[in-house]
Design an enzyme around this catalytic site. Structure first.
Site, PDB file in Angstrom:
ATOM      1  N   TYR A  57       0.828  -1.201   0.000  1.00 28.10           N
ATOM      2  CA  TYR A  57       0.000   0.000   0.000  1.00 28.10           C
ATOM      3  C   TYR A  57       0.864   1.253   0.000  1.00 28.10           C
ATOM      4  CZ  TYR A  57      -4.094  -2.921   0.964  1.00 28.10           C
ATOM      5  OH  TYR A  57      -5.096  -3.866   0.892  1.00 28.10           O
ATOM      6  N   LEU A 212     -17.748  -0.233   0.628  1.00 30.03           N
ATOM      7  CA  LEU A 212     -18.466   0.910   0.026  1.00 30.03           C
ATOM      8  C   LEU A 212     -18.199   0.977  -1.480  1.00 30.03           C
ATOM      9  CD1 LEU A 212     -17.678   3.688   2.697  1.00 30.03           C
ATOM     10  CD2 LEU A 212     -19.819   2.415   2.402  1.00 30.03           C
ATOM     11  N   GLY A 215     -16.250   3.798  -2.403  1.00 28.33           N
ATOM     12  CA  GLY A 215     -16.907   5.090  -2.160  1.00 28.33           C
ATOM     13  C   GLY A 215     -18.159   5.249  -3.017  1.00 28.33           C
TER      14      GLY A 215
END
Ligand code: NAP
Length: 340
Positions: A57, A212, A215
């Site tokens: 990451y 999500l 998003g």
């Protein structure tokens, strides 16, 4: 914040996990160090202890930011999950993959970046379709015996491989995979075919990533908002927009945010689930934490289920055919109480 046991272990983790893939501003998006610190501070103040990162990451920046944050604080409070497998460089064929050499090399580098002596949960990140599963389990088990890792977990791997691995772990006395990290949301339900039933069978906690849909399920793109999900992404195609609108309608009816409905849906699917939710701004985290106040009614779950249903395909659809049910259960299908 309540705490849940992670899989078949005694490890207590917060009922939401904080995703930190966006900690660092590499690749033109994400939270800088100050914003990342503010997000972790608010998460910890709310009782959150479960952090999800990976060697890859932001090219290691996510782990470094976590290390700097935790170093002067109480390391033992936090449950740090990181991952190995994805490339640290492209010059060494063993700086990527699931093999033991990469596992050992990657874990040492993660420990340095995280400024800690141990990783709480080590995930295999993505299945490489090359390394034998017993090599992986034995490797993680050695790290557990060395005190560098506390628990084994696995992400993005076919169900039959995880299943074989956990059966071998049980027979060999190795540390089993206690959590299964997969993409799972109202826009991505294919893990329901085999992965989530497999996790339930083995007592693993499912840790949905992108709950999500990056998003998209917050509905912000339909309200002219900005973010990293591109207009051409399938998370914003016609079908995804249709499902997102159902989420927004239910949220409006309940007087909550769409993010609450989308996150809570992943927590009410009949298997142990701790969503890994990302945030690049403090306000996003603060909003997402309020999910824990919501319980979806059976009727709202039904509406969401119908709107986002997928074709389960063979053999799952076949099992549900009336003729197959008659043959399989001799007409007693509706009279048999299944195991809960
Ligand atoms: N195992 C794997 O292969 C894998 C893959 C991907 C991710 N993960 C893990 O899962 C975590 C979560 O994944 P994800 O970040 O892709 O997906 P996500 O949690 O579905 O989406 C997070 C993104 O949604 C936006 N957002 C969050 N809360 C919001 C709110 N309340 N209002 C408006 N926008 C909001 C932010 O995007 P903007 O910055 O665009 O505003 C945030 O970065 C990652 O951090 C990582 O730890 C694992």
């Amino acid at each position: 914040m309540k705490y849940k046991l992670l899989g078949r272990s005694g490890l207590k983790v917060s009922e939401l996990c904080l995703g930190t893939m966006g900690f660092g501003t590499e690749a033109g998006w994400g939270a800088d160090k100050a914003a990342s610190f503010a997000i972790m501070e608010a998460f910890a103040n709310a009782g959150g202890n479960f952090l999800d990162t990976a060697n890859i990451y932001k090219l290691g920046t996510s782990e470094k930011i976590i290390g700097e944050f935790i170093q002067p604080r109480d390391r033992d409070f936090f449950v740090i999950a990181t991952k190995y497998s994805l490339k640290d460089n492209t010059t060494n064929p063993n700086a990527s993959g699931n093999n033991r050499k990469n596992m050992m090399r990657s874990v040492e580098a993660s420990l340095k970046r995280l400024q800690t002596d141990f990783i709480d949960v080590l995930y295999l990140h993505i299945w490489d379709d090359l390394t034998p599963i017993d090599e992986i389990l034995r490797g993680i088990d050695d790290l557990v015996r060395q005190g560098k890792v506390n628990y084994a977990a696995i992400s993005d791997t076919p169900a039959w491989i995880v299943s074989k691995g956990n059966t071998m772990a049980e027979l060999m006395g190795w540390s089993p995979f206690i959590a299964l990290q997969v993409e799972y949301s109202l826009l991505q339900r294919s893990p329901e075919r085999d992965l989530t039933p497999m996790a339930k069978h083995y007592g693993m906690t499912v840790t949905p990533w992108a709950p999500l849909a990056g998003g998209a399920l917050t509905g912000k793109y339909l309200k002219g908002g900005q973010g990293r999900v591109k207009p051409e992404s399938n998370r914003r195609d016609e079908n995804s927009v249709r499902i997102t609108r159902v989420v927004m309608d239910i949220a409006e009816k309940l007087g909550v945010e769409p993010s609450h409905v989308a996150l809570q849906w992943t927590r009410q699917q009949g298997f142990e689930s701790i969503p890994i939710v990302g945030a690049t701004r403090l306000e996003q985290l603060q909003e997402n934490l309020r999910t824990l106040d919501l319980t979806l009614s059976p009727e709202d779950l039904r509406i969401l289920d119908e709107a986002s249903a997928i074709d389960l395909g063979f053999p799952h659809k076949f099992f549900r055919e009336e003729g197959v049910r008659q043959n399989n259960y001799g007409g007693f299908y509706d009279k048999i109480v299944p195991r809960s």
